[in-house]
Each structure stands twice: as structure tokens, then as C-alpha cells.
Design a protein around this motif. Structure first.
Motif: not given
Lengths: 117, 159
Positions: B98, B102, B105-106, B114-115, B118
Motif C-alpha cells: 500500500s 499510495l 498515486l501521490a 490527497y494521497f 496518506k
């Protein structure tokens, strides 16, 4: 496409530096597959950290890999369909060839400029 | 020998392990590289500091850490003179994908912001595990070093 290593990459070849010959200035020329689009920063800092920047120079060719080459390579190497894959690879190579030729010339020029300076 | 920790993410997993190795885990959240996606995108080695043996310690992220080991070995074998060799240590957290997902995605435009937090939060969740891995590597490394030197005792040199 008749070159001995053309479209022959296996997963074990990634990370291996292969000697392919010498240029006009007697520099050894190698090829390296990195399995990544953006390995330039890693490679240059790997040699910097080991004080080897005088010995090695990495030239990035990934920006010249177009969609045809990517798709053809995927069909040929990943799906083991070289006959179909190479049709797309041929289109891709024809499209990329002038740019690759310019890249090689520019690399030579830069090298020459370094020597002249 | 200088050390390079390579994980799938450099500014998250490799950095945490590296700081654990250096006993600087308390500086993780204040470290400017921690969770810094711009630094991750550059893909360059991040200098962390000096280890107990005076060796330089770096970290970096690469999607396939084993390839970095291979590339470095190839570079070393071709180098004419190697004064500062680098030892690459690939590290991974079994079953944890994960953080890498993430972090990728970031890197996306617009939604990346947003990522990014996270990805940091997911790393902090397994922080203890990563730091422990760094400390284990430190113990392993310091076990190897004294063995290379003979120990002096009252009766001479111990074998």
C-alpha cells in the motif's frame, strides 16, 4: 532489426550492463535496461557517490521509446508474440530512428566540446 | 564501506529504515525528505549521515530494489579504480504494497496532494517495524566489522 540483441531482452537482462563496442574516440559503449522510465537520477547519483563520474556517462534513451515500441515490445517480450510484436516495433523504430540518430550525434558533439574545452 | 538502503519507496520506507540504522528515528517526522514526493520523483540517492563505523549512509526508492543491487555490482566491476565502494542493501516489508501504491498515486497531478499524507500515514503505521529492521541491520553490520580485526587481550591476540 537484424542486430544480434534486437528484441531479445529477458527479465534477467535488466540491470546488466552489456558491452556493445567502441566509438570513434575509443570509448567503450554499453547498454543497460533498467525496467524504469526514470532511472537517470539513480544512475548518476550512484556513480557520484562512488566518485566515478569521470569514468561513466549515462545517456537516457527512454524519452525516445514511443507508443509503437512500447506496445510491440510488450506483445513480443511479455506475451511471447514476437511475430506480431515486431510489426509494431518496426513502425516504432522507423518513427524513432531520426531522433535516435540526432541523440547519438549530440552525445558525440557534447563529448567533443568537453575535449575542446 | 558506504551503505545504500533501497526500498520501493525512498522517502518513506528506505528513509525510515536508514534512520533506524543510524539511531536517528526520532528525527523521522522532522526530516525534510520524509514523504517528500518531489525528492522521490528525482530518484537520486538521499544522504542520511554517517554510521557507527564512519561509513556514509544513503537511501533511495526504486520499484525493483534487486535491480539496483545488480546495476551497482555491474558498475563496480567495470570501474577502473574504486575508492568509495557502495554496498546496496535491498529492503522490503513483506505483504505491504500500500505504501508504494499510495506514493505512486501521490505523484499524480491534481489528486496527488490527497494521497501524499496518506502515504506518510501508512508508513508511520509500520514505523516501528521499519526502525527495528534498520536496527537489526546495524547489529548485523557491527557484528561483521570487529570480526575482521583480531581482538587484543592480556595474553595477546584472540583468534
Amino acid at each position: 532489426m537484424n542486430l544480434p540483441d534486437f528484441d531479445q531482452t529477458t527479465p534477467d537482462d535488466f540491470g546488466k550492463i552489456r558491452h556493445i563496442g567502441k566509438d570513434a574516440e575509443k570509448n567503450d559503449i554499453y547498454v543497460l535496461g533498467t525496467k524504469s522510465r526514470d532511472a537517470g537520477g539513480l544512475l548518476s547519483s550512484l556513480i557520484d557517490a562512488q566518485n566515478l563520474s569521470q569514468e561513466f556517462r549515462f545517456i537516457e534513451t527512454m524519452p525516445y521509446v514511443n507508443t509503437w515500441l512500447r506496445f510491440g515490445g510488450w506483445l513480443s517480450r511479455r506475451l511471447s508474440l514476437p511475430l506480431i510484436g515486431r510489426l509494431f516495433i518496426a513502425i516504432g523504430i522507423k518513427e524513432a530512428y531520426p531522433k535516435l540518430k540526432t541523440l547519438v550525434r549530440d552525445v558525440g558533439k557534447t563529448r567533443l566540446m568537453e575535449v575542446l574545452q | 564501506m558506504n551503505l545504500l538502503f533501497v526500498a520501493r519507496t525512498g522517502v518513506l520506507e528506505a528513509l525510515t529504515i536508514g534512520l533506524g540504522y543510524l539511531d536517528q528515528e526520532d528525527q523521522l517526522e522532522t526530516n525534510s525528505a520524509f514523504g517528500n514526493i518531489a525528492t522521490e520523483k528525482k530518484g537520486e540517492l538521499i544522504y542520511l549521515g554517517k554510521g557507527r563505523n564512519g561509513n556514509d549512509v544513503y537511501c533511495v526508492g526504486y520499484k525493483d530494489p534487486e535491480i539496483v543491487v545488480r546495476i551497482n555490482e555491474e558498475i563496480k566491476s567495470l570501474a577502473e579504480k574504486l575508492e568509495n565502494p557502495l554496498k546496496v542493501i535491498p529492503v522490503s516489508v513483506p505483504g505491504n504494497h500500500s505504501i508504494y501504491t499510495l506514493s505512486r498515486l501521490a505523484m499524480l497531478p491534481l489528486v496527488g496532494n490527497y494521497f501524499a499524507p496518506k502515504a506518510k500515514a501508512a508508513t508511520l503505521k509500520i514505523k516501528d517495524q521499519l526502525i527495528k529492521a534498520g536496527k537489526n541491520l546495524q547489529e548485523k553490520n557491527s557484528e561483521v566489522t570487529p570480526a575482521a580485526k583480531p581482538l587484543k587481550t592480556e595474553h595477546g591476540i584472540e583468534k
